[in-house]
Design a protein around this motif. Sequence first.
Motif, mmCIF file in Angstrom:
data_model
loop_
_atom_site.group_PDB
_atom_site.id
_atom_site.type_symbol
_atom_site.label_atom_id
_atom_site.label_comp_id
_atom_site.label_asym_id
_atom_site.label_seq_id
_atom_site.Cartn_x
_atom_site.Cartn_y
_atom_site.Cartn_z
ATOM 1 N N CYS A 1 0.833 -1.211 0.000
ATOM 2 C CA CYS A 1 0.000 0.000 0.000
ATOM 3 C C CYS A 1 0.866 1.259 0.000
ATOM 4 C CB CYS A 1 -0.923 -0.006 1.211
ATOM 5 S SG CYS A 1 -2.234 -1.251 1.137
ATOM 6 N N GLU B 1 -7.061 -5.188 0.609
ATOM 7 C CA GLU B 1 -6.752 -3.762 0.486
ATOM 8 C C GLU B 1 -5.518 -3.544 -0.378
ATOM 9 O OE1 GLU B 1 -8.508 -2.133 4.773
ATOM 10 O OE2 GLU B 1 -6.479 -2.957 4.646
ATOM 11 N N ARG C 1 -5.102 4.808 1.700
ATOM 12 C CA ARG C 1 -4.660 3.473 2.121
ATOM 13 C C ARG C 1 -3.183 3.486 2.515
ATOM 14 N NH1 ARG C 1 -6.712 1.286 -2.740
ATOM 15 N NH2 ARG C 1 -8.905 0.713 -2.602
#
Length: 243
Positions: free
Chosen positions: A153, A225, A210
Amino acid sequence: MTIFSKKEQVINVLVKLINAASKLDALERAEKTSLEAHGLSPDDVDHTSYNAAVKELGEMRNEWGRELETAKQNITSGFNKETIALLNKIESYDADVIQEYYLYETYSNLPNIVSRSEQIKSLYIERDIPLCVEIRYREATLCYIHGRFDACCAMCRSTIEMAIKENCKQKVNQSEQFEKGSLRELIDFCAKYNILDGMCVRLARRIKDRGNFSIHTERLATEEEALESIRDMQDILRGIFRR
């Protein structure tokens, strides 16, 4: 202190060395791929970024070598001569120890690595991506494949920030201003002056959030995610680097 917790001190330093070497290898492959795409070979150009990475890795090896020696000294405290003699066989750059650890980590997770690799679709771009963006993109995908979801991320965030900056440099004369502001300010600027379309702005903000969440909070990013960040990043790169 138990021998297990002390042994972790050595393992942590070895892991740093493995990760640094892997990073350098990824950079070298990215440089080679980029050169081949332009009909060049490594002998034709001066690898400025690669040479800098080699120098940085050398400096890190020296620093971690000192850390390793300190860890070894801590390990030997309180043990008998036989145990000390055994532990002292661990050298700063014992290739067998590093390889054994790396192979165990890799192959014990091989089914998951293969599964995650299949989740990432190929990225086809109409025009060349700057090397600084390509290197970060490759690292982001490698982080996902190897199960480093927080790092994934964060690297997706870094990739789109670099891509948007490169895009702004081409479209706006005052390019130096984009090196100073935050990613939020950069996205807002692009939204205000229609440098990015609405979809890219929305995805960029989502990736930013994120990435910030992974860095600044205690909760770890999930696999879902991280994969969403990969896919959002790919859509942004397609939007920015289309002809």
